[in-house]
Design an enzyme around this catalytic site. Structure first.
Site, mmCIF file in Angstrom:
data_model
loop_
_atom_site.group_PDB
_atom_site.id
_atom_site.type_symbol
_atom_site.label_atom_id
_atom_site.label_comp_id
_atom_site.label_asym_id
_atom_site.label_seq_id
_atom_site.Cartn_x
_atom_site.Cartn_y
_atom_site.Cartn_z
ATOM 1 N N LYS A 14 0.853 -1.186 -0.269
ATOM 2 C CA LYS A 14 0.155 0.129 0.036
ATOM 3 C C LYS A 14 0.875 1.220 -0.081
ATOM 4 O O LYS A 14 0.589 2.099 -0.717
ATOM 5 C CB LYS A 14 -0.808 0.027 0.996
ATOM 6 N N ARG A 89 -9.479 0.837 9.024
ATOM 7 C CA ARG A 89 -9.003 -0.559 9.535
ATOM 8 C C ARG A 89 -10.261 -1.242 9.951
ATOM 9 O O ARG A 89 -10.204 -2.483 10.526
ATOM 10 C CB ARG A 89 -7.953 -0.396 10.459
ATOM 11 N N ARG A 128 11.120 -6.352 4.758
ATOM 12 C CA ARG A 128 11.288 -4.759 5.309
ATOM 13 C C ARG A 128 11.889 -4.446 6.444
ATOM 14 O O ARG A 128 12.541 -3.548 6.800
ATOM 15 C CB ARG A 128 9.905 -4.597 5.097
ATOM 16 N N ARG A 134 11.351 -1.149 12.274
ATOM 17 C CA ARG A 134 10.088 -1.238 12.813
ATOM 18 C C ARG A 134 10.106 -2.389 13.684
ATOM 19 O O ARG A 134 10.013 -3.713 13.196
ATOM 20 C CB ARG A 134 8.898 -0.986 11.895
ATOM 21 N N ARG A 146 -0.712 -9.274 13.334
ATOM 22 C CA ARG A 146 -1.265 -8.188 12.327
ATOM 23 C C ARG A 146 -2.217 -8.935 11.497
ATOM 24 O O ARG A 146 -3.105 -8.301 11.218
ATOM 25 C CB ARG A 146 -0.178 -7.258 11.905
HETATM 26 O O1 C5P Z 1 -0.929 0.844 8.222
HETATM 27 P P1 C5P Z 1 0.552 0.346 8.965
HETATM 28 O O2 C5P Z 1 0.638 -1.388 8.959
HETATM 29 O O3 C5P Z 1 1.677 0.885 8.615
HETATM 30 O O4 C5P Z 1 0.093 0.389 10.654
HETATM 31 C C1 C5P Z 1 1.197 0.003 11.360
HETATM 32 C C2 C5P Z 1 0.375 -0.277 12.720
HETATM 33 O O5 C5P Z 1 -0.376 0.810 13.191
HETATM 34 C C3 C5P Z 1 -0.768 -1.242 12.600
HETATM 35 O O6 C5P Z 1 -0.174 -2.754 12.896
HETATM 36 C C4 C5P Z 1 -1.592 -1.247 14.030
HETATM 37 O O7 C5P Z 1 -1.099 -1.040 14.886
HETATM 38 C C5 C5P Z 1 -1.581 0.878 13.847
HETATM 39 N N1 C5P Z 1 -2.689 1.086 13.014
HETATM 40 C C6 C5P Z 1 -3.913 1.274 13.602
HETATM 41 N N2 C5P Z 1 -4.981 1.725 12.878
HETATM 42 C C7 C5P Z 1 -4.909 2.343 11.509
HETATM 43 C C8 C5P Z 1 -3.324 2.183 11.150
HETATM 44 C C9 C5P Z 1 -2.512 1.544 11.739
HETATM 45 O O8 C5P Z 1 -4.047 0.793 14.668
HETATM 46 N N3 C5P Z 1 -5.942 2.684 11.103
HETATM 47 MG MG MG Z 2 2.357 1.121 4.919
#
Ligand code: C5P
Ligand code: MG
Length: 193
Positions: A14, A89, A128, A134, A146
């Site tokens: 994404k 989400r 990654r 991270r 996740r």
């Molecule tokens: O989108 P990304 O994978 O970078 O998000 C990293 C972490 O941020 C997710 O695993 C989650 O813990 C948190 N997150 C969230 N709600 C969202 C976006 C991200 O809780 N809408």
């Molecule tokens: Mg991302």
């Protein structure tokens, strides 16, 4: 306005694709994950709260995420449109997004899901993790958590927009360029329609 949701499991590409799409279509990219990481790196109260959830592979509570997203959207009153990456989400976040855009006389144009299988995701995220710094990318059990949270809490967002005839899938395996071309072909078709 063109408002796109770039959807898909963690590690589906994404962020990579959003960066290329904003250039092509002149949209504003909002990644809630990046926003949280910025807050964490500055050790703000929001960052401190988010960190607990992120490092466990869980979702930050809806009201926190929605408030942050709203601020970011409102910071760009003249945007031609947005690409939302990592948001919504949950179905509650999708409802909040629809409401926020409706207040601006706009709506979600389309949700596009990058389709990638679990084993490819785990492989990509561990790779990654070697450079992302991270903590949530460096532990296979957090990565699997996740994915599980994605299936349980996030996947229903696809059905939510499918019911409005706005959900689309794009095959998410291939080169970055190949996937980008698939996305552009779909978006061009949607924008024309
Ligand atoms: O989108 P990304 O994978 O970078 O998000 C990293 C972490 O941020 C997710 O695993 C989650 O813990 C948190 N997150 C969230 N709600 C969202 C976006 C991200 O809780 N809408
Ligand atoms: Mg991302």
């Amino acid at each position: 306005m063109i408002n796109l949701i770039l959807f898909g499991p963690p590690g589906s590409g994404k962020g990579t694709q959003a960066a290329k799409l904003v250039e092509r279509y002149g949209l504003v990219h909002i990644s809630t994950g990046d926003l949280f990481r910025y807050e964490m790196s500055h050790n703000t109260p929001l960052g401190q709260e988010a960190k607990r959830y992120i490092e466990a592979g869980e979702l930050v509570p809806d009201e926190v995420t929605i408030g942050m997203l709203r601020n970011k959207v409102e910071a760009h009153p003249d945007a031609k449109g947005f690409i939302f990456d990592g948001f919504p989400r949950t179905v509650a976040q999708a409802e909040a997004l629809d409401k926020l855009l409706a207040e601006k006389g706009a709506e979600v144009s389309a949700l596009i899901a990058l389709d990638v299988d679990d084993e490819e995701i785990v492989k990509r995220i561990l790779k990654r993790g070697q450079t992302s710094g991270r903590p949530d990318d460096n532990d296979e059990s957090i990565i699997r958590k996740r994915i599980e949270v994605y299936k349980k809490e996030t996947a229903p967002v696809f059905a939510y927009y499918a019911e409005k005839d706005k959900a689309h899938k794009v095959h998410g395996i291939g080169s970055i360029e190949e996937i980008f071309e698939r996305l552009c072909a779909l978006i061009d078709q949607l924008v024309e329609a």
